[in-house]
Scaffold this motif. Sequence first.
Motif, PDB file in Angstrom:
ATOM      1  N   GLU A 140      -0.291   4.596  26.106  1.00  0.00           N
ATOM      2  CA  GLU A 140       0.169   3.573  27.053  1.00  0.00           C
ATOM      3  C   GLU A 140       1.693   3.467  27.035  1.00  0.00           C
ATOM      4  O   GLU A 140       2.331   3.379  28.077  1.00  0.00           O
ATOM      5  CB  GLU A 140      -0.446   2.210  26.719  1.00  0.00           C
ATOM      6  CG  GLU A 140      -1.895   2.081  27.143  1.00  0.00           C
ATOM      7  CD  GLU A 140      -2.517   0.765  26.679  1.00  0.00           C
ATOM      8  OE1 GLU A 140      -1.768  -0.198  26.418  1.00  0.00           O
ATOM      9  OE2 GLU A 140      -3.752   0.726  26.572  1.00  0.00           O
ATOM     10  N   ASP A 141       2.271   3.493  25.824  1.00  0.00           N
ATOM     11  CA  ASP A 141       3.733   3.425  25.696  1.00  0.00           C
ATOM     12  C   ASP A 141       4.391   4.616  26.384  1.00  0.00           C
ATOM     13  O   ASP A 141       5.403   4.472  27.065  1.00  0.00           O
ATOM     14  CB  ASP A 141       4.150   3.394  24.215  1.00  0.00           C
ATOM     15  CG  ASP A 141       3.785   2.086  23.533  1.00  0.00           C
ATOM     16  OD1 ASP A 141       3.416   1.123  24.245  1.00  0.00           O
ATOM     17  OD2 ASP A 141       3.848   2.029  22.287  1.00  0.00           O
ATOM     18  N   LYS A 142       3.800   5.808  26.211  1.00  0.00           N
ATOM     19  CA  LYS A 142       4.337   7.025  26.820  1.00  0.00           C
ATOM     20  C   LYS A 142       4.251   6.942  28.345  1.00  0.00           C
ATOM     21  O   LYS A 142       5.199   7.274  29.041  1.00  0.00           O
ATOM     22  CB  LYS A 142       3.584   8.255  26.306  1.00  0.00           C
ATOM     23  CG  LYS A 142       4.180   9.565  26.775  1.00  0.00           C
ATOM     24  CD  LYS A 142       3.363  10.743  26.289  1.00  0.00           C
ATOM     25  CE  LYS A 142       3.904  12.076  26.726  1.00  0.00           C
ATOM     26  NZ  LYS A 142       4.311  12.192  28.099  1.00  0.00           N
ATOM     27  N   GLU A 143       3.118   6.477  28.859  1.00  0.00           N
ATOM     28  CA  GLU A 143       2.945   6.343  30.311  1.00  0.00           C
ATOM     29  C   GLU A 143       3.934   5.340  30.897  1.00  0.00           C
ATOM     30  O   GLU A 143       4.520   5.568  31.957  1.00  0.00           O
ATOM     31  CB  GLU A 143       1.517   5.930  30.653  1.00  0.00           C
ATOM     32  CG  GLU A 143       0.510   7.069  30.472  1.00  0.00           C
ATOM     33  CD  GLU A 143      -0.929   6.606  30.578  1.00  0.00           C
ATOM     34  OE1 GLU A 143      -1.175   5.475  31.045  1.00  0.00           O
ATOM     35  OE2 GLU A 143      -1.813   7.390  30.183  1.00  0.00           O
ATOM     36  N   ALA A 144       4.156   4.235  30.180  1.00  0.00           N
ATOM     37  CA  ALA A 144       5.125   3.226  30.628  1.00  0.00           C
ATOM     38  C   ALA A 144       6.530   3.805  30.647  1.00  0.00           C
ATOM     39  O   ALA A 144       7.296   3.574  31.597  1.00  0.00           O
ATOM     40  CB  ALA A 144       5.060   1.992  29.735  1.00  0.00           C
TER      41      ALA A 144
END
Length: 130
Positions: free
Chosen positions: A119-123
């Motif tokens: 999720e952090d990477k996608e954000a």
Amino acid sequence: MEGITEGVNNMSLAVDSQKKNRIQVSNTKKPLFFYVNLAKRYMQQYADVELSALGMAIATVVTVAEILKNSGFAVEKKIMTSTVDIKDGARGRPVQKPKIEITLAKSDTFDELMAAANEDKEAADAQEQN
């Protein structure tokens, strides 16, 4: 003909004995976090991973294992040390090298941590595109 069959049978045994969840770590070929991320992918696929190294690469394996344990991704299952005979390239005579194998298993929170990291990477990727 019998010798050929025996050779083929021995060959298949050699392939079977090489574990699919083993990562052989070198201290010169790849950066440290290449092995950390590869180990995470192996744990997603196989539930545990075996990190293996010889000689000077042992420090790299220990560091990778500690990063995975301290960040909550893995728990230690087994540590095995031994020595192996390796032929010295220059002289051709056998030299004993230390070897370590560290088996790590997925932690109870592994899947949650991986999901959060994704999720952090996608954000971050979405923010870069804006």
